[in-house]
Scaffold this motif. Structure first.
Motif, PDB file in Angstrom:
ATOM      1  N   GLN A  82       0.765  -1.241  -0.297  1.00  0.00           N
ATOM      2  CA  GLN A  82       0.392  -0.663   0.040  1.00  0.00           C
ATOM      3  C   GLN A  82       0.649   1.156   0.046  1.00  0.00           C
ATOM      4  N   ASN A  83       1.979   1.236  -0.007  1.00  0.00           N
ATOM      5  CA  ASN A  83       3.048   2.279   0.593  1.00  0.00           C
ATOM      6  C   ASN A  83       3.450   2.369  -0.735  1.00  0.00           C
ATOM      7  N   GLU A  84       3.726   1.658  -1.728  1.00  0.00           N
ATOM      8  CA  GLU A  84       4.476   1.687  -2.501  1.00  0.00           C
ATOM      9  C   GLU A  84       2.750   2.652  -3.647  1.00  0.00           C
ATOM     10  N   ALA A  85       1.441   1.794  -3.084  1.00  0.00           N
ATOM     11  CA  ALA A  85       0.568   2.714  -4.257  1.00  0.00           C
ATOM     12  C   ALA A  85       0.641   3.749  -4.077  1.00  0.00           C
ATOM     13  N   HIS A  86       0.433   3.981  -2.909  1.00  0.00           N
ATOM     14  CA  HIS A  86       0.308   5.480  -2.122  1.00  0.00           C
ATOM     15  C   HIS A  86       1.597   6.614  -3.070  1.00  0.00           C
ATOM     16  N   VAL A  87       2.635   5.953  -2.996  1.00  0.00           N
ATOM     17  CA  VAL A  87       3.040   7.108  -3.252  1.00  0.00           C
ATOM     18  C   VAL A  87       3.482   7.305  -5.387  1.00  0.00           C
ATOM     19  N   LEU A  88       3.107   6.187  -5.759  1.00  0.00           N
ATOM     20  CA  LEU A  88       2.057   6.234  -7.407  1.00  0.00           C
ATOM     21  C   LEU A  88       1.528   7.203  -7.652  1.00  0.00           C
ATOM     22  N   ALA A  89       0.304   7.228  -6.403  1.00  0.00           N
ATOM     23  CA  ALA A  89      -1.391   8.100  -6.530  1.00  0.00           C
ATOM     24  C   ALA A  89      -0.297   9.405  -6.666  1.00  0.00           C
ATOM     25  N   ARG A  90       0.381   9.742  -4.980  1.00  0.00           N
ATOM     26  CA  ARG A  90       1.279  11.043  -4.980  1.00  0.00           C
ATOM     27  C   ARG A  90       1.792  11.578  -6.386  1.00  0.00           C
ATOM     28  N   GLN A  91       2.720  10.772  -7.190  1.00  0.00           N
ATOM     29  CA  GLN A  91       2.973  11.199  -8.404  1.00  0.00           C
ATOM     30  C   GLN A  91       1.787  11.387  -9.492  1.00  0.00           C
ATOM     31  N   GLU A  92       0.779  10.886  -9.526  1.00  0.00           N
ATOM     32  CA  GLU A  92      -0.156  11.326 -10.338  1.00  0.00           C
ATOM     33  C   GLU A  92      -1.037  12.416  -9.758  1.00  0.00           C
ATOM     34  N   PHE A  93      -1.017  12.586  -8.960  1.00  0.00           N
ATOM     35  CA  PHE A  93      -2.107  14.206  -8.378  1.00  0.00           C
ATOM     36  C   PHE A  93      -1.038  15.104  -8.574  1.00  0.00           C
ATOM     37  N   ASP A  94       0.754  15.010  -8.174  1.00  0.00           N
ATOM     38  CA  ASP A  94       1.152  16.143  -9.030  1.00  0.00           C
ATOM     39  C   ASP A  94       1.581  15.855 -10.517  1.00  0.00           C
ATOM     40  N   ILE A  95       0.860  15.411 -10.690  1.00  0.00           N
ATOM     41  CA  ILE A  95       0.760  15.069 -12.669  1.00  0.00           C
ATOM     42  C   ILE A  95      -0.241  16.531 -12.944  1.00  0.00           C
ATOM     43  N   TYR A  96      -1.520  16.091 -12.212  1.00  0.00           N
ATOM     44  CA  TYR A  96      -2.357  17.138 -12.725  1.00  0.00           C
ATOM     45  C   TYR A  96      -1.875  18.424 -11.844  1.00  0.00           C
ATOM     46  N   ARG A  97      -1.381  18.499 -10.341  1.00  0.00           N
ATOM     47  CA  ARG A  97      -0.642  19.803 -10.445  1.00  0.00           C
ATOM     48  C   ARG A  97      -0.217  20.288 -11.966  1.00  0.00           C
ATOM     49  N   ARG A  98       0.306  20.109 -11.636  1.00  0.00           N
ATOM     50  CA  ARG A  98       1.702  20.350 -12.513  1.00  0.00           C
ATOM     51  C   ARG A  98       1.216  21.183 -14.165  1.00  0.00           C
ATOM     52  N   MET A  99       0.581  20.113 -14.535  1.00  0.00           N
ATOM     53  CA  MET A  99      -0.577  20.401 -15.914  1.00  0.00           C
ATOM     54  C   MET A  99      -0.967  21.487 -16.165  1.00  0.00           C
ATOM     55  N   ALA A 100      -1.814  21.931 -14.575  1.00  0.00           N
ATOM     56  CA  ALA A 100      -2.406  23.067 -14.374  1.00  0.00           C
ATOM     57  C   ALA A 100      -1.157  24.124 -13.981  1.00  0.00           C
ATOM     58  N   ASP A 101      -0.229  23.643 -13.293  1.00  0.00           N
ATOM     59  CA  ASP A 101       0.987  25.025 -13.484  1.00  0.00           C
ATOM     60  C   ASP A 101       1.708  25.350 -14.978  1.00  0.00           C
ATOM     61  N   GLU A 102       1.327  24.858 -15.791  1.00  0.00           N
ATOM     62  CA  GLU A 102       2.316  24.480 -17.551  1.00  0.00           C
ATOM     63  C   GLU A 102       1.482  25.628 -18.110  1.00  0.00           C
ATOM     64  N   SER A 103       0.285  25.334 -18.045  1.00  0.00           N
ATOM     65  CA  SER A 103      -1.629  25.621 -19.375  1.00  0.00           C
ATOM     66  C   SER A 103      -1.982  26.152 -18.327  1.00  0.00           C
TER      67      SER A 103
END
Length: 363
Positions: free
Chosen positions: A83-104
């Motif tokens: 579950q910790n590995e799943a948590h890390v992956l989902a946080r990375q995906e969460f950050d991707i959406y944040r970055r997309m919003a920051d970049e566009s």
């Protein structure tokens, strides 16, 4: 033109696994991947900002999807064993959406009612601006977790909510919270607790992929809004727990839920397999699935779109007439030809999802 809301797109996991740049768009991704291992593994890309704008796709539910190692589909995908590995992956995906919003400036994350309305306001004139003028239309992303394992304890869903998560689908296969597709089972004790915490926050429960036993237990226990973001009538496809039985469809309708039709040949035709002709299905096949839900309900209040585009398949596995996400708009005239009124078409293309979000999002 009806505004479109698509309730299921695996954007961030495709960025994380395959390095796709959805701000550049589907055509740029295709040029980069043509003939390579990513295209072979997951199909020809269909999503991207230019295509969302061209198709009038105003809002998408962007998933936080994590793959358990035991169900990994190809060696390129990232997967978890804990579950910790799943948590890390989902946080990375969460950050991707944040970055997309920051970049566009044309990508906005939606966590509140005010943010939803602000995005919709940019579509008051849905046509692209004249050459030389800035396109101020925005695509809103509402985050949906598909597979609850990244939520390490039931109580942690409150933290995810603070970060911006608004919908949770507890299952993909089975998770710590319930049985799931091809791994049947009930709600676990933690699953019951998760629903209680979600209810306190009035989060939207996505029943897609939940095993049938867990599905009905959840509907009995959960008093908040419920949907199936991407699930098709079982009557028209392979008879497995991935799809909705008539009893499940009726149960969601009784709860004023909304069901998103998946635009994928395998989920629209019982005998279609990867590599079969794309044209075996048409927009009429998609409308047939939508109409089935409407006929069960007696109205158009419960049917919608959850395309699942780029969700492990590409354009060659979608019905004739669908090349990218921009082509979702062809569903509207097909519904009109079927006899649906303009108001009902607006509901199906996006209005039903907008209603659900308006009822559930905090002010």
């Amino acid at each position: 033109m009806s505004l479109i809301v698509d309730a299921h797109e695996d954007v961030a996991s495709n960025v994380l696994d395959y390095g796709r740049d959805y701000l550049k768009g589907a055509q740029a991704i295709r040029a980069r991947e043509a003939g390579g291992p990513v295209e072979a593994a997951t199909g020809v890309a269909m999503l991207g900002l230019p295509e969302w704008l061209a198709g009038g796709v105003a809002v998408i539910f962007g998933t936080l999807f994590t793959m358990p190692e035991r169900r990994r589909m190809n060696p390129i995908e990232k997967a978890y064993t804990t579950q910790n590995e799943a948590h890390v992956l989902a946080r990375q995906e969460f950050d991707i959406y944040r970055r997309m919003a920051d970049e566009s400036s044309q990508i906005k994350l939606i966590t509140t009612l005010a943010e939803l309305e602000a995005v919709l306001k940019t579509w008051e004139n849905p046509a692209p601006p004249p050459d030389g003028q800035e396109d101020r239309r925005q695509v809103g992303i509402v985050m949906l977790m598909e597979n609850g394992d990244p939520i390490r304890t039931p109580e942690e869903v409150e933290t995810w909510y603070e970060w911006g998560l608004r919908l949770v689908g507890p299952a993909w296969t089975s998770s710590r919270y319930c049985g799931g597709t091809r791994e049947p089972g009930p709600l676990t004790d933690d699953g019951v607790k998760l629903l209680k915490h979600m209810s306190n926050l009035r989060m939207i429960l996505d029943t897609s992929h939940m095993a049938e036993q867990a599905f009905f237990q959840a509907l009995d226990r959960y008093d908040g809004p419920v949907i199936a973001s991407h699930a098709n009538p079982r009557t028209y496809t392979v008879n497995t727990d991935r799809h909705l039985s008539d009893d499940q469809i009726k149960a969601l309708i009784a709860r004023d839920g909304v069901i998103g039709t998946v635009v994928f040949n395998r989920f629209l035709l019982p005998d279609w397999n990867k590599g079969d002709p794309k044209e075996a299905a048409t927009v009429g096949t998609v409308v047939r699935a939508i109409d089935y839900v409407c006929q069960k309900a007696g109205d158009a209040r419960h049917a919608a779109i959850g395309s699942d585009f780029d969700g492990g398949f590409g354009s060659q596995s979608t019905p004739m007439g669908f090349d990218t996400i921009a082509d979702l708009k062809i569903i509207a005239p097909a519904l009109a030809e079927k006899g649906y009124s303009p108001d009902d078409i607006d509901l199906i293309m996006g209005g039903n999802w907008i209603r659900m979000l308006r009822e559930a999002l905090p002010s």
